[in-house]
Design a protein around this motif. Structure first.
Motif, PDB file in Angstrom:
ATOM      1  N   ALA A 192       0.827  -1.208   0.000  1.00 10.89           N
ATOM      2  CA  ALA A 192       0.000   0.000   0.000  1.00 10.89           C
ATOM      3  C   ALA A 192       0.862   1.258   0.000  1.00 10.89           C
ATOM      4  O   ALA A 192       0.583   2.226  -0.722  1.00 10.89           O
ATOM      5  CB  ALA A 192      -0.927  -0.013   1.217  1.00 10.89           C
ATOM      6  N   VAL A 193       1.938   1.227   0.805  1.00  6.02           N
ATOM      7  CA  VAL A 193       2.846   2.386   0.854  1.00  6.02           C
ATOM      8  C   VAL A 193       3.540   2.596  -0.489  1.00  6.02           C
ATOM      9  O   VAL A 193       3.655   3.733  -0.973  1.00  6.02           O
ATOM     10  CB  VAL A 193       3.879   2.191   1.985  1.00  6.02           C
ATOM     11  CG1 VAL A 193       4.950   3.277   1.910  1.00  6.02           C
ATOM     12  CG2 VAL A 193       3.192   2.221   3.342  1.00  6.02           C
ATOM     13  N   VAL A 194       3.998   1.493  -1.114  1.00  6.43           N
ATOM     14  CA  VAL A 194       4.693   1.602  -2.399  1.00  6.43           C
ATOM     15  C   VAL A 194       3.754   2.143  -3.477  1.00  6.43           C
ATOM     16  O   VAL A 194       4.131   3.041  -4.250  1.00  6.43           O
ATOM     17  CB  VAL A 194       5.266   0.232  -2.818  1.00  6.43           C
ATOM     18  CG1 VAL A 194       5.753   0.266  -4.259  1.00  6.43           C
ATOM     19  CG2 VAL A 194       6.404  -0.181  -1.894  1.00  6.43           C
ATOM     20  N   VAL A 195       2.535   1.623  -3.545  1.00  7.76           N
ATOM     21  CA  VAL A 195       1.572   2.100  -4.545  1.00  7.76           C
ATOM     22  C   VAL A 195       1.261   3.572  -4.333  1.00  7.76           C
ATOM     23  O   VAL A 195       1.195   4.364  -5.295  1.00  7.76           O
ATOM     24  CB  VAL A 195       0.284   1.254  -4.485  1.00  7.76           C
ATOM     25  CG1 VAL A 195      -0.811   1.874  -5.358  1.00  7.76           C
ATOM     26  CG2 VAL A 195       0.556  -0.173  -4.933  1.00  7.76           C
ATOM     27  N   LEU A 200       1.864   9.232  -5.973  1.00 15.45           N
ATOM     28  CA  LEU A 200       2.230  10.601  -5.616  1.00 15.45           C
ATOM     29  C   LEU A 200       3.375  11.102  -6.491  1.00 15.45           C
ATOM     30  O   LEU A 200       3.374  12.254  -6.937  1.00 15.45           O
ATOM     31  CB  LEU A 200       2.628  10.664  -4.136  1.00 15.45           C
ATOM     32  CG  LEU A 200       1.494  10.516  -3.116  1.00 15.45           C
ATOM     33  CD1 LEU A 200       2.062  10.493  -1.701  1.00 15.45           C
ATOM     34  CD2 LEU A 200       0.488  11.658  -3.260  1.00 15.45           C
ATOM     35  N   LEU A 201       4.361  10.227  -6.729  1.00 13.23           N
ATOM     36  CA  LEU A 201       5.506  10.621  -7.546  1.00 13.23           C
ATOM     37  C   LEU A 201       5.088  10.853  -8.991  1.00 13.23           C
ATOM     38  O   LEU A 201       5.578  11.775  -9.659  1.00 13.23           O
ATOM     39  CB  LEU A 201       6.576   9.530  -7.473  1.00 13.23           C
ATOM     40  CG  LEU A 201       7.950   9.854  -8.056  1.00 13.23           C
ATOM     41  CD1 LEU A 201       8.572  11.027  -7.324  1.00 13.23           C
ATOM     42  CD2 LEU A 201       8.854   8.644  -7.970  1.00 13.23           C
TER      43      LEU A 201
END
Length: 448
Positions: A192-195, A200-201
């Motif tokens: 979830a954090v990576v996605v 965002l990036l």
């Protein structure tokens, strides 16, 4: 033949795979370094440098495969040293290719991240082998804590290496039977954090990007290029096609793949080696397919898959937990990195900058990759008793030597070479039983 059997011990299949990869590396690196050769004093200079590191790595394999596997528990001690070197890189690191990933100490330039990779694998295997010291929860947090520190430090200069190393540690814990519920929760949160970070990036405004480090700009550009539906090259009738811009490497890699055909153009006849900036490193698999064809590409892929299969067989034959987990970690690290490099070359994933282990031109990465092979051969010899035609397994007896206690890992050792059950399973005669039977027959004959 006697000299070879004395010199090359351990699993013979691993030796054959290693030799083939070294041969392919020598041929393809010599061909792919044409862009460096014409800038050098002599055209032999690039391959001479690579051959020096390969020769050093080969000597390292010979030395390491003669060390009993119990000595590799010292890899866990190297973890704090590698963390210190990673921190030192931020302050006195040497910038090469636009990134501070190298240290220069006493005239030797090396990548601390490569040392951290092998140290973290050894640390993870050591923690998982001490089930009589830690509970399942404690093992999980000790391993995740070490991985978070090491991968976090690597991430700032080499995000793909950090993600790759962290994934290997998760695989090792999965095979080490750490609670799947605990692992699943951790993986779900991380995914979830990576996605979220990727989204965002990807959508980050240009005004905010101005304040971001240069590495963040590189990540964003790679993500945008990979998901961009527009073709990287615009073909207009009657106009010259210009291949430049951000997709330069990917386009030339695809051209190399298309030119290869089934049997390739043969080594030394590739064209894209003169256009790809990292033809001898990140995109060497594309050059292999161009010069050796799809057949050569499949053969290289087969070598890595065979290496992973053989590592699994070695792990199954290990009675002790530490060598079992260590050989799995080393095998996974080599093969997963190789598959990542191949996936980049055929444009399945964004560019990562991962070299092809044992094949790509390199310094520290080449030597450390050879060290993984040395560890695998040592464990096959002393931990799994493979390839020892003239000697018995040294691992069980050596681990009772003074100063180092037997590594029982809190479990009863089963299927050891001295147990009848192990002999029935392997179909081999126990040498201790054979000596006992011989003594009984001699005594009976004497009495008669």
């Amino acid at each position: 033949m006697d000299l070879a059997s004395k010199l090359f011990k351990g699993d013979r299949v691993i030796w054959i795979i290693f030799m083939f990869l070294c041969l392919i590396s020598a041929v393809e690196v010599f061909s792919a370094t044409s862009t460096i050769a014409y800038k050098s004093v002599t055209h032999w200079e690039p391959i001479a440098r690579h051959a020096t590191f390969m020769l050093g790595g080969f000597v390292l394999v010979l030395l390491m495969h003669n060390l009993p596997c119990r000595f590799y528990t010292l890899l866990s001690v190297a973890l704090p040293v590698s963390v210190f070197l990673l921190i030192l890189t931020f302050f006195i690191g040497v910038e090469i290719n636009g990134e501070k990933r190298w240290l220069n100490i006493l005239g030797f330039t090396f990548q601390p991240s490569e040392i951290a990779k092998i140290a973290l694998v050894g640390y993870t295997a050591f923690i998982m082998s001490k089930r009589n010291w830690f509970t399942d929860k404690q093992m999980f947090w000790w391993i995740q804590g070490g991985a978070a520190v090491v991968c976090g430090l690597i991430f700032f200069t080499n995000g793909s290496t950090a993600i790759l190393l962290f994934s290997i540690v998760q695989m090792m814990m999965f095979f080490g039977q750490i609670s799947i519920v605990r692992l699943a929760k951790c993986w779900g949160i991380l995914m979830a954090v990576v996605v979220l970070m990727v989204l965002l990036l990807w959508k980050m405004p240009d005004g905010v990007m101005e304040y971001m480090p240069e590495r963040v700009h590189t990540w964003k550009a790679r993500i945008e290029r990979f998901f961009d539906p527009a073709p990287p090259v615009k073909i207009e009738p009657g106009k010259t096609i210009h291949i430049d811009g951000d997709d330069y490497q990917v386009v030339h890699a695809k051209i190399a793949l298309a030119r290869g055909g089934v049997w390739g153009k043969f080594p030394g006849h590739g064209q894209q080696r003169d256009f790809l900036p990292q033809a001898y490193s990140d995109f060497i698999y594309a050059i292999i397919i161009e010069e050796m064809g799809i057949a050569g590409g499949i053969f290289v892929l087969f070598l890595y898959i065979a290496l992973l299969v053989r590592v699994g067989m070695i792990a199954r034959k290990c009675d002790k937990l530490f060598p079992k987990f260590l050989v799995l970690g080393c095998g996974l690290l080599l093969v997963v990195q190789a598959l990542t490099n191949m996936a980049v070359a055929v444009d399945l994933i964004p560019v990562t900058g991962q070299p092809l282990p044992l094949v790509s031109r390199g310094g520290t990465s080449t030597v450390i990759s050879c060290a993984y092979i040395g560890i695998i051969l040592s464990i096959s010899r002393f931990g799994a008793n493979m390839g020892n035609d003239e000697e018995e397994d040294a691992c069980p007896s050596d681990e009772n030597s003074p100063g180092i206690g037997p590594e029982t890992d809190g479990h009863r050792i089963e299927n050891s070479p001295a147990s009848p059950e192990g002999d029935e399973r392997t179909g081999e005669t126990n040498p201790l039983e054979a000596v006992a039977e011989l003594k009984e027959e001699t005594t009976t004959e004497t009495k008669i």
